[in-house]
Design an enzyme around this catalytic site. Structure first.
Site, mmCIF file in Angstrom:
data_model
loop_
_atom_site.group_PDB
_atom_site.id
_atom_site.type_symbol
_atom_site.label_atom_id
_atom_site.label_comp_id
_atom_site.label_asym_id
_atom_site.label_seq_id
_atom_site.Cartn_x
_atom_site.Cartn_y
_atom_site.Cartn_z
ATOM 1 N N ASP A 1 27.321 24.016 55.928
ATOM 2 C CA ASP A 1 28.438 23.289 55.380
ATOM 3 C C ASP A 1 28.457 21.554 55.986
ATOM 4 O O ASP A 1 28.155 20.772 55.359
ATOM 5 C CB ASP A 1 30.068 23.316 55.717
ATOM 6 N N HIS B 1 38.589 44.764 39.183
ATOM 7 C CA HIS B 1 37.865 43.032 39.753
ATOM 8 C C HIS B 1 36.602 43.783 38.901
ATOM 9 O O HIS B 1 36.110 44.091 40.390
ATOM 10 C CB HIS B 1 38.596 42.904 41.078
ATOM 11 N N LYS C 1 29.823 29.772 50.012
ATOM 12 C CA LYS C 1 28.592 29.707 51.263
ATOM 13 C C LYS C 1 27.363 29.933 50.137
ATOM 14 O O LYS C 1 26.062 28.984 50.595
ATOM 15 C CB LYS C 1 28.761 30.693 52.148
ATOM 16 N N GLY D 1 46.490 38.220 40.016
ATOM 17 C CA GLY D 1 47.504 38.066 40.751
ATOM 18 C C GLY D 1 48.393 38.444 41.570
ATOM 19 O O GLY D 1 48.450 39.887 41.348
ATOM 20 N N GLU E 1 34.574 40.889 39.334
ATOM 21 C CA GLU E 1 34.179 40.011 40.301
ATOM 22 C C GLU E 1 33.591 40.061 41.406
ATOM 23 O O GLU E 1 32.937 39.384 42.007
ATOM 24 C CB GLU E 1 34.783 38.699 39.755
ATOM 25 N N CYS F 1 43.324 42.537 36.170
ATOM 26 C CA CYS F 1 44.506 42.735 37.031
ATOM 27 C C CYS F 1 45.956 42.724 36.119
ATOM 28 O O CYS F 1 46.151 43.005 35.332
ATOM 29 C CB CYS F 1 44.037 42.719 37.992
ATOM 30 N N TYR F 2 46.205 41.828 36.990
ATOM 31 C CA TYR F 2 47.312 41.175 36.653
ATOM 32 C C TYR F 2 47.529 40.179 35.317
ATOM 33 O O TYR F 2 48.678 40.530 34.514
ATOM 34 C CB TYR F 2 47.881 39.785 38.026
#
Length: 509
Positions: free
Chosen positions: A225, A167, A365, A53, A169, A80-81
């Site tokens: 999409d 991070h 996506k 965050g 991810e 992280c945060y």
């Protein structure tokens, strides 16, 4: 089904955590940090991840940990945060860095930690923080460090709590997938039980229940999409779906014919067509701000939808192909900051007049592409270039005119042709041209010119959340540049954008 709860503290990557966990075959879902945890089924939740965050944990009004998360009695991973929040909660110290740490960072790991099982002793990660843990709480041990950050990761094995300052991810963390896998399968002991096939089955039921006997209006563009969205909804409710193609005059070259032809012949779905290009271009006249462009286009889309819906009998539901990335970048994903408004998120007026159906809004996506394949879409459609809802309006820096649209269309068509000739079209995730609001001096036929500059953007990505500039070979770039300058009027310079996301975004506006 085993589930992982992700608590949102406002990171731009919070939805990406969800995505990475799902990639590993485990269902994950995101909730705001203020969620009433008593409303959740504790029996299904096998682990909790605290996202990053933008706040400082030391600020009085910054989001703090809800102590009720520990009542779940499941493993916890802070990112992280999330790490800083854990350190603060358990009595550690968090201070502001004198030297900030952003981007690729080399970290040394204690591979005896189960979290780093199979990870190299030294590897690069993606850091993005201004605060750092300067003293870990009692009971915690240091399990990673970098040159600037002594406590790049910590663990409390007894309480089953783990934390990373970086991070995992994000793709830039080279072994992030291994770390998340270790948390899921070695620490949380979850089972793989989530797949796109299961998701389709549940989503079709959900759409049927939501729609009932009502009718659905869906705006289509011919992109991935909206095409996948149309097929999914059509699979659920058949002819209760009314796909509406609104030509806003901001499409790529020959796109209108491609859209109508493909839906008619390949999908056998009737499409209703409306040419509203004059209306859109009139409202965009003189508008330079990209956010104003988006808002105008978003509102006009809805206004046109309303007018067209009146031609049908009792349409009450508006469907949109909104994706996770659209929601996150528009600041609608929990506490995330606004990066840019998306026409199908930020441009919606408060009084919509329709019920809203967004069946893809929990997918990224590449998940949508996989979904398209499962639904039988041709690979040519599944692999189409991502194209923004506001169209070429945001690939023209400054005001939009017919002349500028012609320039972008022709330059982009040349880029598409040459990339395909070089057999790079399946290697580059997205590529397009942008007309800069800059004129430069040039020489053509011994005469001085003062004409526009075209920028080329080509990136490699998986889901659009992060991206790196793709290294198109110089000989291909030279050919593209030569053709654009020679074949596109009013252009005398071509430049190549080599910036990554972050700090940039993929689109220019």
């Amino acid at each position: 089904m085993d589930k992982i709860l992700v608590i949102d503290f406002g990171s731009q990557y919070n939805e990406l955590i969800v995505r990475r966990v799902r990639d590993l075959g485990v269902y994950a879902f995101l909730f705001d940090n203020k969620v009433d945890l008593k409303t959740l089924d504790k029996r299904e939740i096998k682990g909790i991840i605290l996202s990053g965050g933008p706040n400082s944990i030391n600020d009085e009004n910054s989001p703090k940990i809800n102590p009720e998360i520990f009542d779940f009695n499941v493993p916890i991973l802070g990112i992280c945060y999330g790490m800083q929040a854990l350190a603060h909660y358990f009595g550690g110290h968090v201070d502001e860095n004198k030297i900030k740490e952003y981007g690729d960072t080399e970290v040394n790991f204690d591979t005896s930690s189960v979290l780093f099982k199979g990870v190299k002793v030294t590897s690069n990660v993606f850091m993005s923080h201004s605060d750092t843990v300067t003293k870990i709480p009692e009971g915690f041990a240091k399990i990673a460090s970098s040159k600037l950050t002594e406590y790049a990761a910590m663990e409390d094995k007894e309480r089953n709590i783990y934390a990373l300052q970086f991070h995992p991810e994000v793709n830039d963390t080279i072994e992030g997938k291994t770390m998340l896998s270790n948390f899921l399968f070695e620490i949380c002991r979850v089972f793989k039980s989530w797949s796109i096939d299961n998701w389709i089955e549940e989503k079709v039921k959900e759409i049927k229940n939501f729609v009932g006997k009502e009718k659905v209006l869906l705006g289509i563009s011919g992109g991935v999409d909206s095409s996948v969205c149309a097929l999914l909804i059509h699979k659920a409710i058949g002819d209760q779906l009314y796909p509406l193609f609104i030509n806003h005059g901001l499409l790529r070259e020959n796109e209108e014919n491609l859209v109508l032809e493909n839906f008619k012949n390949k999908f056998n779905i009737k499409v209703y067509y409306k040419d509203a290009s004059k209306e859109f271009l009139s409202l965009l006249k003189g508008v330079k701000s990209p956010e104003k462009k988006r808002k105008i286009i978003g509102k006009t889309f809805i206004d046109v939808f309303k007018k067209e819906a009146e031609k049908f009998n009792d349409i009450t539901i508006l469907a949109q192909g909104t994706l996770y990335t659209d929601v996150v970048e528009s600041g609608k994903g929990g506490n995330s900051k606004v990066i840019k408004s998306h026409h199908n998120v930020g441009g919606l007026p408060k009084e919509l007049g329709f019920k809203l159906l967004e069946p893809l809004n929990e997918l990224y996506k590449d998940e949508v592409r996989e979904l398209g394949r499962k639904l039988g879409l041709d690979e040519s459609f599944v692999s189409r270039q991502p194209f923004p809802g506001p169209g070429l309006s945001i690939r023209i820096i400054g005001n939009v005119t017919k002349k500028k649209l012609m320039i972008v269309r022709k330059s982009d068509a040349i880029l598409q042709e040459e990339v395909k000739k070089a057999k790079l079209n399946k290697k580059i995730w997205q590529y397009f041209t942008v007309l800069l609001n800059t004129k430069t001096v040039g020489v053509m036929g011994d005469n001085r010119t003062y004409l526009y500059t075209i920028a080329i953007r080509a990136v490699d990505s998986i889901d659009g959340m992060t991206a790196k500039a793709y290294p198109i070979p110089y000989d291909v770039l030279f050919k593209i540049s030569s053709r654009i300058v020679n074949e596109v009027p009013y252009v005398n310079k071509v430049v190549y954008d080599v910036t990554s996301k972050p700090p940039s975004t993929i689109e220019f506006e």
